[in-house]
Design an enzyme around this catalytic site. Structure first.
Site, mmCIF file in Angstrom:
data_model
loop_
_atom_site.group_PDB
_atom_site.id
_atom_site.type_symbol
_atom_site.label_atom_id
_atom_site.label_comp_id
_atom_site.label_asym_id
_atom_site.label_seq_id
_atom_site.Cartn_x
_atom_site.Cartn_y
_atom_site.Cartn_z
ATOM 1 N N TYR A 271 0.684 -1.194 -0.068
ATOM 2 C CA TYR A 271 -0.102 -0.647 -0.050
ATOM 3 C C TYR A 271 0.955 1.016 -0.174
ATOM 4 O O TYR A 271 1.738 1.571 1.124
ATOM 5 C CB TYR A 271 -1.092 0.158 1.240
ATOM 6 C CG TYR A 271 -1.707 1.305 1.185
ATOM 7 C CD1 TYR A 271 -2.491 1.746 0.675
ATOM 8 C CD2 TYR A 271 -1.951 2.013 2.311
ATOM 9 C CE1 TYR A 271 -3.396 2.434 0.478
ATOM 10 C CE2 TYR A 271 -2.206 2.968 2.458
ATOM 11 C CZ TYR A 271 -3.107 3.626 1.544
ATOM 12 O OH TYR A 271 -4.982 4.575 1.598
ATOM 13 N N ASP B 64 9.499 2.406 0.019
ATOM 14 C CA ASP B 64 8.262 3.597 0.755
ATOM 15 C C ASP B 64 8.094 3.231 2.580
ATOM 16 O O ASP B 64 8.095 2.266 2.712
ATOM 17 C CB ASP B 64 7.042 2.691 0.392
ATOM 18 C CG ASP B 64 5.966 3.696 1.241
ATOM 19 O OD1 ASP B 64 6.191 4.145 1.492
ATOM 20 O OD2 ASP B 64 4.136 3.876 0.269
ATOM 21 N N LYS C 5 3.909 9.274 8.898
ATOM 22 C CA LYS C 5 3.812 8.363 10.098
ATOM 23 C C LYS C 5 4.872 9.134 10.905
ATOM 24 O O LYS C 5 4.068 10.437 11.077
ATOM 25 C CB LYS C 5 3.541 6.777 10.042
ATOM 26 C CG LYS C 5 2.717 6.673 9.086
ATOM 27 C CD LYS C 5 2.150 5.356 9.239
ATOM 28 C CE LYS C 5 0.907 5.014 7.920
ATOM 29 N NZ LYS C 5 1.057 4.447 7.081
HETATM 30 C C1 LIG Z 1 0.430 4.910 5.672
HETATM 31 C C2 LIG Z 1 1.366 4.300 4.529
HETATM 32 C C3 LIG Z 1 0.877 5.108 3.319
HETATM 33 C C4 LIG Z 1 -0.375 6.334 3.163
HETATM 34 O O1 LIG Z 1 0.396 7.448 4.007
HETATM 35 P P1 LIG Z 1 -1.100 8.441 4.503
HETATM 36 O O2 LIG Z 1 -0.712 9.111 5.427
HETATM 37 O O3 LIG Z 1 -2.546 7.465 5.128
HETATM 38 O O4 LIG Z 1 -1.501 8.889 3.281
HETATM 39 C C5 LIG Z 1 1.379 5.434 2.125
HETATM 40 N N1 LIG Z 1 2.351 4.273 2.389
HETATM 41 C C6 LIG Z 1 2.736 3.237 3.244
HETATM 42 C C7 LIG Z 1 3.960 2.370 3.567
HETATM 43 C C8 LIG Z 1 2.056 3.158 4.632
HETATM 44 O O5 LIG Z 1 1.439 2.312 5.700
#
Ligand SMILES: *Cc1c(COP(=O)(O)O)cnc(C)c1O
Length: 446
Positions: A160, A255, A283
């Site tokens: 994701y 990511d 985060k």
């Molecule tokens: C949470 C998350 C996102 C998205 O971040 P948001 O602040 O919710 O838009 C993207 N990549 C990873 C790996 C994530 O865990």
């Protein structure tokens, strides 16, 4: 999805656990907010029933509006690695607050946090701040395409990267399947340059490079997958990705929105010793306020506007309050180095959960890296999305509610990692293991 509007809590074996105030709040929210929530992960679609509404959080605990206290294993889905309401973070935010909440002009703190990030994340020399992980991933993909002049990107199934149109594709059984959009509203055109590949599968990615020579701008992945439950990389997998991307002039993009500052101060890239070409952060970097970033070498980041031609902007980017919370959070992590402690107590949780599942002969396995952990109701090793999907999600749903009724707040889906924070004590971990033992007993004797 449809059961979100129905105000019923699935029965647990604890009839005293009821949520009348939360049910009323949810019903009210559902009238004016789709599904009653501002992010689908907060609804209990995957486990049935409706969520408790929260009122307060402190340290490792949450309190709902019905008066229940929980040990929190979500930590706002990752950011709260220091626990809730860390006094130094709160002080930094409140000191900043009274100087103004947004200027739309540069402030000194932005360079301070960028310097700190560059000093701790191995592959980053410069970074650009944005407001969400989605924005970081989206901007990083644009930059990768801008830098390479290529169009195609490779994405791992089950990973994701936020709700970016071109990344909302996951399904596809064969390694080389071209993706179909995951959501109405995403056009086939938006995903036609997105190639899908199973995680932890080097042969499949080699095949993609053979099929599309010189056309792949970037390979994107969560170096340690957390958004299909916790799935670590196989030994040598990241090394091989690095080798393939290096050889083909492709950008390797990690990511690390979830893993950054969590698995080590320098993220998964520090833990595994592999430097990507481009990194997305989020985060923890906002310390509980909305902030995220993407970063790389000076050479790559110099291509971002206004120093370069790849456009990207944001009214609230580098927001003073978010920068204050993020800077203080990362400073504390750097100064206190809590990673041994997190490893130790999350290891205790892993051991305890593994033991009680074995004692009670439950088909389950615990997967963990650092302070990210998932109890899969599936006894086979899980290396990719297909493996994860074979888990017993109905059993997970029952376990989830039995744990909630016993004061343990787990992620409300089998396909999410749980997070342990610095505020969790060995006593919290023991209490959690005891609750899990009791919950499994209740499930298998009923
Ligand atoms: C949470 C998350 C996102 C998205 O971040 P948001 O602040 O919710 O838009 C993207 N990549 C990873 C790996 C994530 O865990």
């Amino acid at each position: 999805m449809t059961r979100q509007t129905q105000a019923t809590t699935p029965a647990t074996s604890r009839p005293d656990y009821t949520l009348p105030a939360s049910e009323a709040a949810f019903e009210r929210a559902c009238r004016v907010i789709p599904g009653g929530v501002n992010s689908p992960a907060r609804a209990f679609g995957a486990v049935g029933g409706n969520p408790p509404f929260m009122k307060r959080a402190e340290g490792a605990y949450l309190w709902d509006i019905d008066g229940h206290q929980y040990i929190d294993y979500i930590g706002s889905w990752g950011p709260m690695i220091l626990g809730h309401g860390n006094p130094q973070v709160l002080k930094s935010v409140s000191d900043t607050l009274y100087h103004g909440t947004s200027f739309g002009a540069p402030t000194e703190r932005e360079a301070q946090i960028a310097e700190l990030v560059a000093s701790v994340v191995p592959s980053i020399e410069m970074c650009r701040f944005v407001s969400s992980g989605t924005e970081a991933a989206m901007s990083a993909v644009r930059l990768a395409r801008g830098v390479t002049g290529r169009h195609k990107i490779v994405k791992m199934t089950g990973h994701y990267h936020g709700h970016v149109d071109s990344l909302l594709v996951q399904a596809g059984s064969a390694a080389t399947t071209l993706g179909a959009p995951n959501s109405p509203g995403v056009t086939p055109g938006a995903v036609e340059d997105t190639l899908l590949c199973p995680y932890n599968d080097v042969e499949s990615i080699k095949e993609l490079f053979q099929l599309f020579p010189g056309q792949i701008a970037a390979v994107l992945l969560e170096p340690v997958a957390g958004n299909m439950g916790l799935v670590p990389p196989k030994p040598n997998y990241l090394e091989q990705l690095k080798e393939i991307t290096e050889k083909t002039g492709t950008i390797l993009m990690f990511d690390e929105v979830m893993t950054g500052f969590r698995l080590a101060l320098g993220g998964a890239q520090e833990l595994y010793g592999i430097s990507p070409d481009l990194t997305a952060l989020g985060k923890i970097i906002g310390g509980g306020l909305p902030a995220a970033a993407y970063g790389a070498s000076k050479q790559v980041m110099a291509q971002v506007s206004p120093s370069g031609k790849v456009f990207q902007a944001g009214t609230l980017s580098g927001n003073p309050l978010a920068m204050a919370a993020g800077l203080e959070t990362v400073r504390i992590l750097k100064n206190t180095d809590p990673y041994d402690y997190l490893e130790k107590i999350t290891g205790q949780l892993e051991e305890g959960l593994t033991r009680i599942c074995r004692d009670q002969k439950v088909n389950a396995r615990v997967q963990r890296v650092g302070s990210m952990i998932t109890l899969f109701f599936n006894s086979d090793p899980i290396w990719n999305y297909e493996d994860a999907k074979r888990s017993d999600t109905a059993l997970f749903g029952r376990f989830f509610w039995e744990m909630l009724a016993r004061g343990v707040y787990l992620p409300c889906s089998q396909f999410e990692a749980a997070f342990v924070s610095v505020a969790h004590t060995p006593a919290d971990i023991s209490a959690t293991i005891e609750a899990a033992q009791d919950a499994l007993k209740a499930i298998f004797t009923n």
